[in-house]
Design an enzyme around this catalytic site. Sequence first.
Site, PDB file in Angstrom:
ATOM      1  N   SER A  19       0.755  -1.292   0.054  1.00  0.00           N
ATOM      2  CA  SER A  19       0.015   0.143  -0.091  1.00  0.00           C
ATOM      3  C   SER A  19       1.062   1.279   0.115  1.00  0.00           C
ATOM      4  O   SER A  19       1.769   1.258  -0.818  1.00  0.00           O
ATOM      5  CB  SER A  19      -0.952   0.043   1.246  1.00  0.00           C
ATOM      6  OG  SER A  19      -2.094   0.983   0.912  1.00  0.00           O
ATOM      7  N   ASP A 132      -4.903  -3.685  -3.675  1.00  0.00           N
ATOM      8  CA  ASP A 132      -3.992  -3.363  -2.444  1.00  0.00           C
ATOM      9  C   ASP A 132      -3.633  -4.510  -1.589  1.00  0.00           C
ATOM     10  O   ASP A 132      -4.517  -5.270  -1.250  1.00  0.00           O
ATOM     11  CB  ASP A 132      -4.764  -2.179  -1.445  1.00  0.00           C
ATOM     12  CG  ASP A 132      -3.802  -1.691  -0.379  1.00  0.00           C
ATOM     13  OD1 ASP A 132      -2.974  -2.401   0.263  1.00  0.00           O
ATOM     14  OD2 ASP A 132      -3.984  -0.349  -0.272  1.00  0.00           O
TER      15      ASP A 132
END
Length: 239
Positions: A19, A132
């Site tokens: 992320s 993600d």
Amino acid sequence: MLAALDELALPLARLAGVSSGAIAATFYAAGFAPREILRLFTSVNFTRLTRISLSRYGLLRLDAVQVLLAQHLGAECTFADLQRPLTLVATDLTEGISIYFSEGLLIPPLLASSAVPILYRPVEFEGRQLVDGGLLNNLPVEPLLDKGLRIVGVNCNPINRAARVTTFRTLVERTLNLAINANTTLNKQKCDLLIEPPELRLYRTLDYRLAQELFDIGYQHTMGQAAALTALLHGAASA
């Protein structure tokens, strides 16, 4: 954290990120100084970078983000071009597993690792639909295990146990925060040292405008761990 490690002259043998941590780790591995990464980050207009797609896969496109990354890292940059070994982690939506990238093209895995599901469209890469990596593994220590390294984990999402849910937005943020923290529990135990500034629990996930303030909190907290970090150097390298 990276700025503090540089100032303390503590070596990093390898990096693994997911992320926003994937973005920071990638630029650092590419040779950018931590405060330069902050400067680049705070100079970006995120509203202009994201374009509404209104597709069945997500609300925003990452096309402009891809262009920005290519400007700084090179459109055809590979993991082999980096100054330090790096592993990025994304989530395969179809198989429901974490995918680890440490070779080949750099930008597609970087985009995938930071493509928050629902908010951003999945990244199509190597026949997979990727989002993600924090969805399943927000503290990816696996690539660093069994290499004779001391592992320093960095968690920027400590739980605020006094937080109140009063709006739909805070409900969504709280739900994601709880889910992400749940998948870090086991990996925290695999770290030789965990950097988790407690002050960060008071900030919202998307408080981009407070980047300098957040940076300073991470820096000061890590400097406060200088003795423990230095002690890790005895008997093994640092990661």
